[in-house]
Design a protein around this motif. Structure first.
Motif, PDB file in Angstrom:
ATOM      1  N   MET A 128       0.822  -1.187   0.000  1.00 13.65           N
ATOM      2  CA  MET A 128       0.000   0.000   0.000  1.00 13.65           C
ATOM      3  C   MET A 128       0.870   1.255   0.000  1.00 13.65           C
ATOM      4  SD  MET A 128      -3.180  -0.965   2.478  1.00 13.65           S
ATOM      5  CE  MET A 128      -2.405  -2.161   3.534  1.00 13.65           C
ATOM      6  N   ARG A 129       1.953   1.198   0.803  1.00 17.24           N
ATOM      7  CA  ARG A 129       2.825   2.376   0.839  1.00 17.24           C
ATOM      8  C   ARG A 129       3.452   2.638  -0.524  1.00 17.24           C
ATOM      9  NH1 ARG A 129       4.065   0.217   6.037  1.00 17.24           N
ATOM     10  NH2 ARG A 129       5.800  -0.935   5.132  1.00 17.24           N
ATOM     11  N   ARG A 130       3.854   1.589  -1.206  1.00 16.58           N
ATOM     12  CA  ARG A 130       4.475   1.774  -2.518  1.00 16.58           C
ATOM     13  C   ARG A 130       3.473   2.377  -3.508  1.00 16.58           C
ATOM     14  NH1 ARG A 130       8.930  -1.051  -5.683  1.00 16.58           N
ATOM     15  NH2 ARG A 130       8.413  -0.529  -7.815  1.00 16.58           N
ATOM     16  N   VAL A 131       2.250   1.892  -3.506  1.00 15.21           N
ATOM     17  CA  VAL A 131       1.226   2.405  -4.414  1.00 15.21           C
ATOM     18  C   VAL A 131       0.923   3.864  -4.079  1.00 15.21           C
ATOM     19  CG1 VAL A 131      -1.200   2.175  -5.086  1.00 15.21           C
ATOM     20  CG2 VAL A 131       0.236   0.142  -4.898  1.00 15.21           C
ATOM     21  N   GLU A 132       0.808   4.183  -2.792  1.00 16.36           N
ATOM     22  CA  GLU A 132       0.547   5.571  -2.406  1.00 16.36           C
ATOM     23  C   GLU A 132       1.713   6.485  -2.762  1.00 16.36           C
ATOM     24  OE1 GLU A 132      -0.468   4.848   1.726  1.00 16.36           O
ATOM     25  OE2 GLU A 132      -2.584   5.230   1.274  1.00 16.36           O
ATOM     26  N   ARG A 133       2.955   5.995  -2.567  1.00 19.16           N
ATOM     27  CA  ARG A 133       4.137   6.790  -2.908  1.00 19.16           C
ATOM     28  C   ARG A 133       4.171   7.055  -4.414  1.00 19.16           C
ATOM     29  NH1 ARG A 133       7.911   3.734  -0.753  1.00 19.16           N
ATOM     30  NH2 ARG A 133       8.389   2.606  -2.661  1.00 19.16           N
ATOM     31  N   GLU A 134       3.889   6.028  -5.201  1.00 19.02           N
ATOM     32  CA  GLU A 134       3.889   6.205  -6.647  1.00 19.02           C
ATOM     33  C   GLU A 134       2.785   7.172  -7.079  1.00 19.02           C
ATOM     34  OE1 GLU A 134       3.550   3.668 -10.763  1.00 19.02           O
ATOM     35  OE2 GLU A 134       4.059   2.608  -8.921  1.00 19.02           O
ATOM     36  N   GLU A 162       4.019  10.634  -6.454  1.00 21.24           N
ATOM     37  CA  GLU A 162       5.040  11.006  -7.447  1.00 21.24           C
ATOM     38  C   GLU A 162       4.411  11.373  -8.790  1.00 21.24           C
ATOM     39  OE1 GLU A 162       7.610   7.601  -7.554  1.00 21.24           O
ATOM     40  OE2 GLU A 162       8.523   8.079  -5.611  1.00 21.24           O
ATOM     41  N   GLN A 163       3.311  10.708  -9.132  1.00 19.51           N
ATOM     42  CA  GLN A 163       2.644  10.951 -10.412  1.00 19.51           C
ATOM     43  C   GLN A 163       1.600  12.053 -10.338  1.00 19.51           C
ATOM     44  OE1 GLN A 163       0.967   7.235 -11.736  1.00 19.51           O
ATOM     45  NE2 GLN A 163       2.957   6.221 -11.778  1.00 19.51           N
ATOM     46  N   SER A 203       0.497   3.318 -15.611  1.00 20.52           N
ATOM     47  CA  SER A 203       1.104   3.399 -14.286  1.00 20.52           C
ATOM     48  C   SER A 203       1.524   1.998 -13.862  1.00 20.52           C
ATOM     49  CB  SER A 203       0.106   4.007 -13.290  1.00 20.52           C
ATOM     50  OG  SER A 203       0.738   4.258 -12.049  1.00 20.52           O
ATOM     51  N   SER A 204       1.174   1.591 -12.650  1.00 18.40           N
ATOM     52  CA  SER A 204       1.566   0.258 -12.193  1.00 18.40           C
ATOM     53  C   SER A 204       0.390  -0.441 -11.528  1.00 18.40           C
ATOM     54  CB  SER A 204       2.731   0.345 -11.214  1.00 18.40           C
ATOM     55  OG  SER A 204       2.307   0.978 -10.024  1.00 18.40           O
ATOM     56  N   LEU A 205       0.551  -1.758 -11.429  1.00 21.10           N
ATOM     57  CA  LEU A 205      -0.459  -2.593 -10.788  1.00 21.10           C
ATOM     58  C   LEU A 205       0.253  -3.453  -9.759  1.00 21.10           C
ATOM     59  CD1 LEU A 205      -3.208  -4.022 -10.502  1.00 21.10           C
ATOM     60  CD2 LEU A 205      -2.602  -5.390 -12.503  1.00 21.10           C
TER      61      LEU A 205
END
Length: 178
Positions: free
Chosen positions: A1-7, A10-11, A70-72
Motif C-alpha cells: 500500500m505504501r508503494r502504491v501511495e508513494r507512486e 510522485e505521479q 502506471s503500475s499494478l
C-alpha cells in the motif's frame, strides 16, 4: 500500500483499490484506511497506480484498466487465483522480496503460451479452439511443463477472458495438469 501511495504522489495521481468483493476492505483496517484515501471516482480512467487485493481472474482483468500508464500491485490470496504465471509473464517484482530476480517464463513454454493465446481469442469456446488448446496442453504435459498455476496466470496476462481461463483450467485438468 505504501508503494502504491508513494507512486501515486510522485505521479500526482490518486491510488485505486480494486477488490474481488464489495466492502471487503471493511474487515481489514489498513485496507479501509487505504480505501478512504484512494480515488473511487477515477476507476476506469487509467491514470495512476492500482492495488488489486486478492484478485480473482475477473478482478485482475478489471484492475489492468485503471492501472494503464502506471503500475499494478497485486496481493495474491490463498487458493483464489494463482499469480505466479501472471507475474512471470509481465515481469513483475515480488515486493516482499524485491532483491530477488524476476522470475521468467521458461523459454520452452513461450511458444505454447502464444498458441494458447491464439486459440483462446474466443475464450476456448469453439470446438476447434478447445481441440487445439488440448493438443498444446498435451505437448506441455509430455515435456513436464504443464503447471496449472503458471499456464493460467501467464495466459491471463495475455488478455484471455475470465470465462476463457475457466475453460482453459478445465482443459488443463483433463490433460493431467498439476
Amino acid at each position: 500500500m505504501r508503494r502504491v501511495e508513494r507512486e501515486a504522489a510522485e505521479q500526482g495521481a490518486t491510488a485505486v483499490l480494486v477488490l474481488n468483493a464489495f466492502g471487503a476492505e471493511q474487515s481489514i483496517p489498513t485496507l479501509r484506511r487505504f480505501a478512504d484515501r484512494s480515488g473511487r471516482q477515477r476507476v476506469g480512467s487509467g491514470v495512476g497506480p492500482v492495488l488489486a487485493y486478492v484478485p480473482d481472474a475477473k478482478t485482475l482483468e478489471f484492475a489492468t484498466g485503471p492501472a494503464r500508464g502506471s503500475s499494478l500491485a497485486a496481493v495474491e490470496g490463498a487458493n483464489l487465483f494463482p499469480l505466479r504465471g501472471w507475474a512471470a509473464q509481465v515481469q513483475a517484482i515480488d515486493l516482499t522480496h524485491p532483491e530477488d530476480e524476476v522470475e521468467e517464463v521458461d523459454e520452452r513454454l513461450t511458444s505454447a503460451l502464444e498458441s494458447l493465446q491464439f486459440y483462446g481469442n474466443n475464450g476456448y469456446g469453439p470446438p476447434f479452439d478447445r481441440q487445439q488448446a488440448a493438443r498444446v496442453l498435451g505437448d506441455l504435459r509430455s515435456a513436464g511443463l504443464l503447471d496449472h498455476d503458471v499456464v493460467i496466470g501467464a495466459v491471463a496476462a495475455q488478455g484471455i477472458s475470465p470465462d476463457g481461463l475457466k475453460r482453459l483450467g478445465q482443459l488443463i485438468k483433463a490433460a493431467g495438469g498439476r
